[in-house]
Write an enzyme that holds these catalytic residues in place. Structure first.
Site, short mmCIF file in Angstrom:
data_model
loop_
_atom_site.label_atom_id
_atom_site.label_comp_id
_atom_site.label_asym_id
_atom_site.label_seq_id
_atom_site.Cartn_x
_atom_site.Cartn_y
_atom_site.Cartn_z
N TYR A 155 4.90 -2.34 -2.15
CA TYR A 155 4.67 -3.01 -3.43
C TYR A 155 5.57 -2.42 -4.53
O TYR A 155 6.19 -3.16 -5.30
CB TYR A 155 3.19 -2.84 -3.78
N PRO A 185 2.77 -5.12 -16.11
CA PRO A 185 1.37 -4.82 -16.44
C PRO A 185 0.95 -3.50 -15.81
O PRO A 185 1.39 -3.15 -14.71
CB PRO A 185 0.58 -5.97 -15.81
N1 CAA Z 1 -2.42 11.14 -4.78
C1 CAA Z 1 -2.49 12.13 -3.84
N2 CAA Z 1 -3.26 12.04 -2.75
C2 CAA Z 1 -4.00 10.95 -2.60
C3 CAA Z 1 -3.97 9.88 -3.54
C4 CAA Z 1 -3.15 10.04 -4.65
N3 CAA Z 1 -3.07 9.08 -5.61
N4 CAA Z 1 -4.82 8.92 -3.10
C5 CAA Z 1 -5.32 9.33 -1.93
N5 CAA Z 1 -4.85 10.56 -1.64
C6 CAA Z 1 -5.15 11.38 -0.47
C7 CAA Z 1 -6.62 11.29 -0.06
O1 CAA Z 1 -7.39 12.20 -0.79
C8 CAA Z 1 -6.55 11.65 1.43
O2 CAA Z 1 -6.38 13.03 1.55
P1 CAA Z 1 -6.86 13.84 2.86
O3 CAA Z 1 -6.13 13.23 4.02
O4 CAA Z 1 -6.46 15.24 2.55
O5 CAA Z 1 -8.34 13.62 2.91
C9 CAA Z 1 -5.27 10.99 1.83
O6 CAA Z 1 -4.46 10.86 0.63
C10 CAA Z 1 -5.48 9.59 2.40
O7 CAA Z 1 -4.37 9.34 3.15
P2 CAA Z 1 -4.37 8.14 4.17
O8 CAA Z 1 -3.03 8.11 4.82
O9 CAA Z 1 -5.57 8.21 5.06
O10 CAA Z 1 -4.52 6.93 3.17
P3 CAA Z 1 -4.89 5.45 3.50
O11 CAA Z 1 -3.95 4.83 4.45
O12 CAA Z 1 -6.35 5.40 3.80
O13 CAA Z 1 -4.61 4.77 2.12
C11 CAA Z 1 -5.00 4.06 -0.04
C12 CAA Z 1 -5.32 5.12 1.01
C13 CAA Z 1 -5.39 2.68 0.46
C14 CAA Z 1 -3.54 4.03 -0.41
C15 CAA Z 1 -5.84 4.43 -1.24
O14 CAA Z 1 -5.42 5.71 -1.67
C16 CAA Z 1 -5.68 3.46 -2.39
O15 CAA Z 1 -6.21 2.37 -2.36
N6 CAA Z 1 -4.98 3.88 -3.43
C17 CAA Z 1 -4.78 3.08 -4.61
C18 CAA Z 1 -3.52 2.29 -4.50
C19 CAA Z 1 -3.34 1.52 -5.76
O16 CAA Z 1 -3.34 2.05 -6.86
N7 CAA Z 1 -3.15 0.21 -5.63
C20 CAA Z 1 -2.99 -0.61 -6.78
C21 CAA Z 1 -3.62 -1.92 -6.52
S1 CAA Z 1 -3.64 -2.94 -7.97
C22 CAA Z 1 -2.06 -3.38 -8.15
O17 CAA Z 1 -1.22 -3.15 -7.37
C23 CAA Z 1 -1.77 -4.14 -9.41
C24 CAA Z 1 -0.76 -3.44 -10.20
O18 CAA Z 1 0.38 -3.88 -10.25
C25 CAA Z 1 -1.14 -2.26 -11.02
#
Ligand code: CAA
Length: 248
Positions: A155, A185
């Site tokens: 993305y 945004p």
């Molecule tokens: N920074 C650092 N570490 C992070 C983190 C971050 N921001 N977010 C998650 N982690 C860590 C977790 O704590 C976890 O750590 P441990 O393994 O030590 O427990 C690890 O990363 C998770 O890793 P995974 O590989 O298992 O992650 P996943 O494949 O399950 O994915 C995710 C997790 C889906 C990316 C989830 O973190 C998420 O949804 N993040 C938000 C993403 C986001 O902001 N999307 C925006 C959507 S809205 C949009 O896109 C509109 C726009 O334009 C703004």
């Protein structure tokens, strides 16, 4: 004089709906682009709902990842209303996961929907705009194209790609009364944000200096400004609207 025609891709979504309403209020003939996997019922219900509120908005069916489908969408609009004067490239999806788990499908789907579509649609309207010597292209990018985001390599890459595209095309068409700009945004209160797990969503919210998510109308008003007659000297620009979450 007949109304100028504005096409908003992803027009029936959260931010898209607000943009359609705003441009309608600004006096355009608005066409909301939608795809929904070929299912029309939801879009028709959306249209009927808006009609009850007094919005006369047309629907434009098209798969923005498919050139022929985009072409058919533009041709239908031309037949019904004339050529597109304002194109808002708003359609987009997320397929969030960390890179180590990201499949080629998750990559290609996001690049096709969020970036290649911008080329397709812009390419299909630009010659008519050049002929008319007037046009407005507004691309909806994202804060995450500006700063990158954990879990969004696909993305963030697509959204960042929009800036290069806008700046290149802006130079090509500037002398013909056409502007090409990008709006970025931050986190806006739509269903896309609700897909982010609650705990992460709350963390994100606490990192926004204004202390809340944005409202779709707050993006629509920026689009309205860029689409207007008075913004003719702004081109190749990016306007961030993110509540202060990322300043650069
Ligand atoms: N920074 C650092 N570490 C992070 C983190 C971050 N921001 N977010 C998650 N982690 C860590 C977790 O704590 C976890 O750590 P441990 O393994 O030590 O427990 C690890 O990363 C998770 O890793 P995974 O590989 O298992 O992650 P996943 O494949 O399950 O994915 C995710 C997790 C889906 C990316 C989830 O973190 C998420 O949804 N993040 C938000 C993403 C986001 O902001 N999307 C925006 C959507 S809205 C949009 O896109 C509109 C726009 O334009 C703004």
């Amino acid at each position: 004089m007949s109304k100028r025609v504005a096409l908003v891709t992803g027009g029936t979504g959260g931010i898209g709906t607000a943009i359609c309403k705003q441009l309608h209020d600004d006096g355009y003939q608005v066409v909301a682009g939608y795809y929904a996997g070929g299912k029309h019922e939801k879009a028709l219900a959306w249209q009927a709902e808006l009609a009850k509120e007094g919005y006369d908005i047309a629907l434009g069916f098209g798969n923005i990842t498919d050139w022929d489908s985009c072409n058919a969408c533009i041709e239908n609009i031309k037949k019904d209303f004339g050529s597109v004067d304002v194109l808002v490239n708003n359609g987009g999806i997320t397929r969030d996961t960390t890179l180590r788990k990201m499949t080629p499908e998750m990559w290609h789907e996001v690049i096709a929907t969020n970036l290649t579509s911008v080329f397709y649609m812009t390419r299909l309207v630009i010659n008519d705009m050049l002929e008319k010597k007037w046009g407005r292209i507004v691309n909806i990018s994202s804060i995450n194209g500006e700063k990158g985001q954990f879990g969004q390599a696909n993305y963030s890459a697509a959204k960042a790609g929009m800036y290069g595209f806008a700046k290149a095309v802006a130079q090509e068409v500037a002398s013909k009364g056409i502007t090409v700009n990008t709006v970025s945004p931050g986190y806006i209160a739509t269903s896309m944000i609700m897909e982010v797990p609650e705990e992460i969503r709350n963390q994100i919210k606490s990192s926004i200096p204004v202390g809340r998510f944005g409202e779709p109308q707050e993006i629509a008003r920026v689009v309205s400004f860029l689409a207007g007659e008075n913004a003719g000297f702004i081109t190749g620009a990016n306007i961030s609207a993110n509540g202060g979450q990322y300043m650069h």
